[in-house]
Design a protein around this motif. Structure first.
Motif, mmCIF file in Angstrom:
data_model
loop_
_atom_site.group_PDB
_atom_site.id
_atom_site.type_symbol
_atom_site.label_atom_id
_atom_site.label_comp_id
_atom_site.label_asym_id
_atom_site.label_seq_id
_atom_site.Cartn_x
_atom_site.Cartn_y
_atom_site.Cartn_z
ATOM 1 N N ILE A 207 0.899 -1.293 0.075
ATOM 2 C CA ILE A 207 0.170 -0.029 0.061
ATOM 3 C C ILE A 207 0.781 1.291 0.020
ATOM 4 C CG2 ILE A 207 -1.743 1.233 1.412
ATOM 5 C CD1 ILE A 207 -2.944 -0.907 -0.060
ATOM 6 N N GLU B 180 10.363 2.918 6.165
ATOM 7 C CA GLU B 180 10.039 1.341 6.499
ATOM 8 C C GLU B 180 11.074 1.007 7.401
ATOM 9 O OE1 GLU B 180 8.009 -1.200 5.777
ATOM 10 O OE2 GLU B 180 9.386 -2.154 7.358
ATOM 11 N N SER C 93 3.181 -7.586 6.114
ATOM 12 C CA SER C 93 2.408 -8.707 5.412
ATOM 13 C C SER C 93 2.433 -9.002 4.121
ATOM 14 C CB SER C 93 0.660 -8.307 5.814
ATOM 15 O OG SER C 93 0.382 -8.180 6.877
ATOM 16 N N THR C 94 3.173 -8.149 3.307
ATOM 17 C CA THR C 94 2.980 -7.958 1.917
ATOM 18 C C THR C 94 3.593 -9.209 1.120
ATOM 19 O OG1 THR C 94 2.544 -5.761 1.425
ATOM 20 C CG2 THR C 94 3.637 -7.015 -0.084
ATOM 21 N N ALA D 228 -0.602 -14.666 0.032
ATOM 22 C CA ALA D 228 -0.838 -16.112 -0.759
ATOM 23 C C ALA D 228 -1.051 -15.578 -2.384
ATOM 24 C CB ALA D 228 -2.274 -16.637 -0.061
ATOM 25 N N GLY E 160 -3.355 -14.046 -3.970
ATOM 26 C CA GLY E 160 -4.652 -14.187 -4.570
ATOM 27 C C GLY E 160 -5.416 -12.850 -4.822
ATOM 28 N N VAL F 125 9.795 4.960 12.113
ATOM 29 C CA VAL F 125 9.350 6.211 12.530
ATOM 30 C C VAL F 125 9.101 6.102 14.182
ATOM 31 C CG1 VAL F 125 7.424 7.998 12.552
ATOM 32 C CG2 VAL F 125 8.331 7.013 10.208
ATOM 33 N N GLY G 3 -7.364 -9.781 4.993
ATOM 34 C CA GLY G 3 -6.729 -10.446 4.032
ATOM 35 C C GLY G 3 -6.791 -10.235 2.786
ATOM 36 N N GLY H 149 -5.314 -7.019 1.346
ATOM 37 C CA GLY H 149 -4.668 -5.583 1.014
ATOM 38 C C GLY H 149 -3.831 -5.605 -0.288
ATOM 39 N N MET I 172 -4.475 -7.765 -2.853
ATOM 40 C CA MET I 172 -5.342 -7.349 -4.142
ATOM 41 C C MET I 172 -5.889 -6.100 -4.388
ATOM 42 S SD MET I 172 -8.627 -9.436 -3.069
ATOM 43 C CE MET I 172 -7.916 -10.874 -2.272
HETATM 44 C C1 LIG Z 1 -1.008 -15.553 5.495
HETATM 45 C C2 LIG Z 1 -1.488 -14.385 4.726
HETATM 46 C C3 LIG Z 1 -2.025 -14.749 3.441
HETATM 47 C C4 LIG Z 1 -2.488 -13.474 2.712
HETATM 48 N N1 LIG Z 1 -3.330 -13.813 1.548
HETATM 49 C C5 LIG Z 1 -3.486 -12.502 0.731
HETATM 50 C C6 LIG Z 1 -3.891 -12.717 -0.669
HETATM 51 O O1 LIG Z 1 -4.127 -13.932 -0.984
HETATM 52 N N2 LIG Z 1 -4.492 -11.799 -1.348
HETATM 53 C C7 LIG Z 1 -4.464 -10.558 -0.773
HETATM 54 O O2 LIG Z 1 -4.693 -9.657 -1.270
HETATM 55 N N3 LIG Z 1 -4.024 -10.068 0.612
HETATM 56 C C8 LIG Z 1 -3.635 -11.165 1.417
HETATM 57 N N4 LIG Z 1 -2.963 -11.198 2.726
HETATM 58 C C9 LIG Z 1 -3.144 -9.785 3.178
HETATM 59 C C10 LIG Z 1 -2.140 -8.722 2.543
HETATM 60 O O3 LIG Z 1 -0.901 -9.502 2.526
HETATM 61 C C11 LIG Z 1 -2.073 -7.467 3.214
HETATM 62 O O4 LIG Z 1 -3.396 -6.942 3.526
HETATM 63 C C12 LIG Z 1 -1.228 -6.465 2.527
HETATM 64 O O5 LIG Z 1 0.084 -6.961 2.327
HETATM 65 C C13 LIG Z 1 -1.301 -5.096 3.375
HETATM 66 O O6 LIG Z 1 -0.092 -4.410 2.818
HETATM 67 P P1 LIG Z 1 0.261 -2.948 3.592
HETATM 68 O O7 LIG Z 1 1.146 -2.295 2.727
HETATM 69 O O8 LIG Z 1 -1.039 -2.420 4.104
HETATM 70 O O9 LIG Z 1 0.860 -3.643 4.950
HETATM 71 P P2 LIG Z 1 2.174 -4.411 5.418
HETATM 72 O O10 LIG Z 1 2.812 -4.998 4.098
HETATM 73 O O11 LIG Z 1 2.035 -5.152 6.626
HETATM 74 O O12 LIG Z 1 3.283 -3.087 5.489
HETATM 75 C C14 LIG Z 1 3.287 -2.303 6.535
HETATM 76 C C15 LIG Z 1 4.896 -1.989 6.991
HETATM 77 O O13 LIG Z 1 4.788 -0.727 7.610
HETATM 78 C C16 LIG Z 1 6.132 -0.924 8.450
HETATM 79 N N5 LIG Z 1 6.135 -0.294 9.713
HETATM 80 C C17 LIG Z 1 5.439 -0.450 10.771
HETATM 81 N N6 LIG Z 1 5.726 0.354 11.714
HETATM 82 C C18 LIG Z 1 6.581 1.031 11.194
HETATM 83 C C19 LIG Z 1 7.361 2.431 11.532
HETATM 84 N N7 LIG Z 1 7.038 2.804 12.898
HETATM 85 N N8 LIG Z 1 8.166 3.101 10.946
HETATM 86 C C20 LIG Z 1 8.293 2.812 9.453
HETATM 87 N N9 LIG Z 1 7.880 1.457 9.078
HETATM 88 C C21 LIG Z 1 6.981 0.849 9.885
HETATM 89 C C22 LIG Z 1 6.112 -2.499 8.477
HETATM 90 O O14 LIG Z 1 7.582 -2.830 8.937
HETATM 91 C C23 LIG Z 1 5.594 -3.100 7.139
HETATM 92 O O15 LIG Z 1 6.414 -3.377 6.391
HETATM 93 C C24 LIG Z 1 -2.747 -12.272 3.325
HETATM 94 C C25 LIG Z 1 -1.813 -11.948 4.499
HETATM 95 C C26 LIG Z 1 -1.441 -12.945 5.126
HETATM 96 C C27 LIG Z 1 -0.631 -12.729 6.585
#
Ligand SMILES: Cc1cc2nc3c(=O)[nH]c(=O)nc-3n(C[C@H](O)[C@H](O)[C@H](O)COP(=O)(O)OP(=O)(O)OC[C@H]3O[C@@H](n4cnc5c(N)ncnc54)[C@H](O)[C@@H]3O)c2cc1C
Length: 378
Positions: free
Chosen positions: A10, A29, A37-38, A42, A44, A168, A329, A331, A333
């Motif tokens: 995201i 980061e 989570s990214t 899985a 999907g 941060v 689950g 984010g 996609m």
């Molecule tokens: C087992 C599993 C299966 C999944 N399967 C799917 C799927 O099939 N399809 C799908 O769409 N989604 C799936 N998801 C969900 C998906 O992975 C997440 O919704 C998505 O990756 C979220 O992305 P994000 O960028 O919001 O968060 P994240 O990828 O979690 O990124 C947030 C980042 O913030 C950073 N951060 C935190 N605090 C700080 C700070 N104080 N300073 C600087 N950086 C910081 C963290 O280190 C992290 O890297 C799955 C998740 C899991 C766990």
């Protein structure tokens, strides 16, 4: 200058979209990009949701997924291999029919199929166990690794500054600007976006706006050795079997297996459990009996960052402070659509993306409102 906290899909995709609109962007980061989570997801991608807001958003997102490799200049391995939900009871068949009607209304071509048709799509399926399937051939999968890499490289080409291992630790108001305190020093920015997903509350507390109840739940996956391609290409999920699912990895053909066993835990705790291996394999071999002959080669854990209604919180929570957090689950996609919507909203005040701001309003929990629970798997 816009400061994005969180280097998951995201944060990184939003940085790219903002830079495309001419903004100067910096992303912080705390570990390596994708380490939240990214990189643990899985892969999907589906428009088979059960409410209008998520169906419309995902229909648009899939349109973006289709051309993303070309736009970003790197193959993100997007493939429209479909999602196949399987019903075990008449009540479920009726629920599938209702969902299909809603999805069709918004242009998603899901249809009800027989177990025989399901077996043609997934040859090793235990088809006798099911009464019918909900099949959308336009759903699919993409590589989380290549997608994040592609967005980041494209962002860099447009001048985005990405700082890894930069946590941060504090945020202060500084006149009309924000001062972001990090382990790499202080940065002044005009606008902040909190994209830390499971860590969202830590950041929101820094500005005294702990208004989004995001709770992290540890979710896990196992993956088998590669098997011949073309056997389990769609994501296959009988929801009544503990939301268990199997899908062949789009890159190497190993089978990724998930199930709904979850643990409330700190998002920094990514230790896998043996209990999960036993649970997930019990269901996986019920769905695809031949999997009992295949070796498991990997197991890992990540987090679903859940709001009470399992819909993300997207929008402004303080002047010049935005959030896009709590993606449960789904984010990965949603990232292409959400990133574009947020960037256009911030820069142009409106967006082409059919994102229902009211539905995803971060303030809804403060008002005691909950949306219909977003359909999540695993
Ligand atoms: C087992 C599993 C299966 C999944 N399967 C799917 C799927 O099939 N399809 C799908 O769409 N989604 C799936 N998801 C969900 C998906 O992975 C997440 O919704 C998505 O990756 C979220 O992305 P994000 O960028 O919001 O968060 P994240 O990828 O979690 O990124 C947030 C980042 O913030 C950073 N951060 C935190 N605090 C700080 C700070 N104080 N300073 C600087 N950086 C910081 C963290 O280190 C992290 O890297 C799955 C998740 C899991 C766990």
């Amino acid at each position: 200058m816009i400061g994005i906290i969180g280097g998951g899909i995201i944060g990184v995709a939003t940085a790219y979209e903002l830079a495309k609109l001419g903004e100067e962007v910096v992303v912080f980061e705390k570990r390596y990009f994708g380490s939240g989570s990214t990189f643990r997801c899985a892969s999907g991608i589906r428009a088979q949701f059960t409410d209008e807001a998520n169906i419309k958003l995902m229909k648009y997102s899939i349109e973006r997924w289709k051309t993303l490799s070309e736009e970003l200049g790197h193959n993100i391995m997007f493939q429209q291999t479909g999602y196949l939900f399987l019903a075990t009871t008449e009540e479920e068949v009726e629920a599938f029919k209702k969902n299909i009607k809603l999805q069709n209304k918004f242009g998603v071509p899901t249809r009800l199929i027989t177990p025989e048709e399901a077996k043609e799509i997934v040859p090793p399926l235990n088809a006798d166990a099911f009464l019918a399937g909900a099949w959308n051939p336009e759903d699919g999968k993409a590589s989380p690794f290549h997608t994040l890499y592609a967005y980041k490289k494209a962002g860099e080409r447009l001048g985005v500054k990405f700082y890894e291992y930069t946590k941060v630790v504090g945020i202060e108001k500084d006149g009309s600007k924000w001062k972001i305190k990090t382990t790499r020093g202080e940065f002044k920015v005009d606008i902040i976006i909190n994209a830390t997903n499971a860590w969202a509350r830590e950041i929101n507390k820094m500005i005294g706006k702990d208004i989004i109840p995001v709770t992290p739940y540890k979710h896990q996956l196992v993956k088998t050795e590669p098997i011949e391609r073309g056997q389990i290409e769609p994501l296959v999920c009988p929801p009544a079997w503990n939301d268990s699912y199997v899908i062949q990895d789009g890159e190497d053909g190993g089978v990724i297996c998930g199930t709904a066993l979850e643990y409330e835990s700190s998002p920094d705790d990514v230790t896998p459990t043996y209990e999960f291996v036993k649970e997930v394999l019990k269901w996986a071999v019920k769905i695809i009996p031949a999997l009992k002959h295949v070796h498991v080669v990997r197991q890992w854990a990540g987090h679903y960052a859940k709001t009470p209604d399992k819909n993300p919180a997207i929008g402004m929570i303080e002047e010049n402070f935005y959030v896009a957090v709590g993606f449960s689950g789904h984010g990965f996609m949603m990232a292409p659509a959400v990133a574009q919507a947020l960037a256009e909203k911030i820069v142009e005040g409106k967006t082409k993306v059919p994102l229902d701001w009211e539905w995803f309003d971060p303030w809804r929990f403060e008002r005691g409102e909950l949306r219909a629970s977003a359909f999540q798997i695993g």
